[in-house]
Design a protein around this motif. Structure first.
Motif, PDB file in Angstrom:
ATOM      1  N   HIS A   6      -7.226  -5.270 -15.246  1.00  0.00           N
ATOM      2  CA  HIS A   6      -6.572  -5.915 -14.121  1.00  0.00           C
ATOM      3  C   HIS A   6      -6.306  -7.390 -14.415  1.00  0.00           C
ATOM      4  CE1 HIS A   6      -8.289  -2.470 -11.648  1.00  0.00           C
ATOM      5  NE2 HIS A   6      -6.979  -2.395 -11.498  1.00  0.00           N
TER       6      HIS A   6
ATOM      7  N   VAL B   2       0.339   2.051 -11.358  1.00  0.00           N
ATOM      8  CA  VAL B   2      -0.083   2.145 -12.757  1.00  0.00           C
ATOM      9  C   VAL B   2      -0.092   3.599 -13.221  1.00  0.00           C
ATOM     10  CG1 VAL B   2      -2.021   1.811 -14.332  1.00  0.00           C
ATOM     11  CG2 VAL B   2      -1.426   0.009 -12.706  1.00  0.00           C
ATOM     12  N   HIS B   3      -0.640   4.479 -12.403  1.00  0.00           N
ATOM     13  CA  HIS B   3      -0.693   5.906 -12.761  1.00  0.00           C
ATOM     14  C   HIS B   3       0.716   6.473 -12.918  1.00  0.00           C
ATOM     15  CE1 HIS B   3      -1.821   9.990 -13.098  1.00  0.00           C
ATOM     16  NE2 HIS B   3      -1.704  10.327 -11.818  1.00  0.00           N
TER      17      HIS B   3
ATOM     18  N   ALA C 276      -1.694  -5.320 -13.438  1.00  0.00           N
ATOM     19  CA  ALA C 276      -2.515  -4.716 -14.482  1.00  0.00           C
ATOM     20  C   ALA C 276      -1.754  -4.726 -15.798  1.00  0.00           C
ATOM     21  CB  ALA C 276      -2.891  -3.282 -14.102  1.00  0.00           C
TER      22      ALA C 276
ATOM     23  N   SER D   9       0.688   1.229  -3.869  1.00  0.00           N
ATOM     24  CA  SER D   9      -0.520   0.500  -4.278  1.00  0.00           C
ATOM     25  C   SER D   9      -0.504   0.280  -5.781  1.00  0.00           C
ATOM     26  CB  SER D   9      -1.769   1.294  -3.893  1.00  0.00           C
ATOM     27  OG  SER D   9      -1.903   2.453  -4.713  1.00  0.00           O
ATOM     28  N   LEU D  10      -1.315  -0.662  -6.245  1.00  0.00           N
ATOM     29  CA  LEU D  10      -1.367  -0.928  -7.682  1.00  0.00           C
ATOM     30  C   LEU D  10      -1.895   0.285  -8.438  1.00  0.00           C
ATOM     31  CD1 LEU D  10      -1.027  -2.831 -10.061  1.00  0.00           C
ATOM     32  CD2 LEU D  10      -3.331  -3.708  -9.604  1.00  0.00           C
ATOM     33  N   GLU D  11      -2.933   0.925  -7.923  1.00  0.00           N
ATOM     34  CA  GLU D  11      -3.492   2.098  -8.595  1.00  0.00           C
ATOM     35  C   GLU D  11      -2.442   3.186  -8.771  1.00  0.00           C
ATOM     36  OE1 GLU D  11      -7.165   5.333  -8.094  1.00  0.00           O
ATOM     37  OE2 GLU D  11      -6.628   4.010  -6.428  1.00  0.00           O
ATOM     38  N   THR D  12      -1.684   3.450  -7.713  1.00  0.00           N
ATOM     39  CA  THR D  12      -0.641   4.469  -7.788  1.00  0.00           C
ATOM     40  C   THR D  12       0.472   4.043  -8.726  1.00  0.00           C
ATOM     41  OG1 THR D  12      -1.107   5.179  -5.522  1.00  0.00           O
ATOM     42  CG2 THR D  12       1.020   5.803  -6.428  1.00  0.00           C
TER      43      THR D  12
ATOM     44  N   SER E  85       0.856  -1.193   0.000  1.00  0.00           N
ATOM     45  CA  SER E  85       0.000   0.000   0.000  1.00  0.00           C
ATOM     46  C   SER E  85       0.888   1.238   0.000  1.00  0.00           C
ATOM     47  CB  SER E  85      -0.914   0.007   1.230  1.00  0.00           C
ATOM     48  OG  SER E  85      -0.154  -0.060   2.425  1.00  0.00           O
ATOM     49  N   ASN E  86       0.293   2.381  -0.261  1.00  0.00           N
ATOM     50  CA  ASN E  86       1.048   3.630  -0.293  1.00  0.00           C
ATOM     51  C   ASN E  86       1.570   3.985   1.098  1.00  0.00           C
ATOM     52  OD1 ASN E  86       0.579   3.973  -3.026  1.00  0.00           O
ATOM     53  ND2 ASN E  86      -1.238   5.245  -2.710  1.00  0.00           N
TER      54      ASN E  86
END
Length: 262
Positions: free
Chosen positions: A180, A217-218, A191, A212-215, A27-28
């Motif tokens: 994903h 990828v961005h 992803a 985190s995965l979202e961060t 996680s972040n």
């Protein structure tokens, strides 16, 4: 005897990897990660290994640091290394990571002001047979957030580069489009990202450490001028050039006469 020695090596690697995996954070953890434009992120690193042609034990370990968001190279370290550890499937990190971690250590000793706040790694993070790839291993050894970026899909936990997967990849139309990677276990392992509009194939992003995965990828998407994110692309280019220079030097150096006098 050789088989027994290999079994012992696998068992030792399994034990060490299990201990390290217990420290994994997915996680972040950094303030800059919570900002949409990553305010506060100034230095981003990329690492890569390039091998001398015909020799899988001698390689160039490369650490490149770029400023962010301009993505200009501000630090370069290319160093020839010998990889003594044998290759064991699922435990590649024990062979490759020490050389990369040493490159980070050299930067810390020489110019800590240029230390990267995140590392992009040519390889996988939790998208791995044991959920602990090269990016995870390097992150824990250095304490730096890491992201795994692979050019090919590692087929684990039911993930397969089959017709269905290829069709999903074809449906990625614009840079930033993604889907994903969900394994048979039900876990999201990473992803597939169309990193730029000109790219015909996705790259595969997975969490390494402290992100985190979202961060992840961005962040990777913001670093892509081409298919491969710039920190890894520069590390790859420069390590290959370094290897080519070493090879060329050896070819052009005159042979030294043998001293056979007695």
């Amino acid at each position: 005897m050789a088989a027994r020695s290999r079994t012992c090596a696998v068992e030792q690697a399994w034990r060490e990897q299990t201990v390290l995996k217990d420290r994994l954070i997915t996680s972040n953890t950094e303030a800059w990660q919570s900002h949409p434009e990553f305010s506060g992120l100034k230095h981003i690193g990329g690492v890569d290994l390039s091998f001398i042609k015909g020799d899988d034990t001698v390689a160039c370990a490369s650490l490149i640091v770029l400023n962010y968001p301009d993505l200009e190279v501000i630090y370069e370290d290319c160093c020839m290394v010998t990889l003594d550890a044998p290759y064991i499937a699922g435990y590649l990190a024990f062979r490759e990571v020490p050389a990369l971690a040493n490159a980070v250590k050299r930067l810390l000793e020489k110019n800590p002001n240029l230390m990267p706040q995140v590392l992009l790694v040519d390889g996988n993070g939790i998208l791995h047979h044991r959920g602990f790839g090269v990016a995870c291993h390097l992150g824990i050894l250095t304490g730096i957030p890491t992201v795994g970026v692979a050019k090919n899909l590692l087929q684990v936990d039911g993930l397969s580069n089959d017709d269905a997967h290829k069709e999903q990849a074809r449906q990625l139309q614009n840079g930033g489009d993604l889907f994903h990677l969900k394994g048979d276990s039900g876990n999201i392992l990473g992803a597939a990202l169309k990193s730029c509009s000109k790219s015909s194939k996705p790259i595969y992003i997975s969490v390494g450490f402290k992100i985190s995965l979202e961060t992840a990828v961005h962040l990777v998407h913001t670093c892509c001028k081409y298919r491969v994110p710039e920190p890894i692309r520069q590390a790859d280019i420069r390590s290959r050039q370094f290897c080519a220079g070493i090879t060329s030097k050896h070819k052009t150096e005159p042979a030294q006469p043998n001293d056979s006098s007695s």
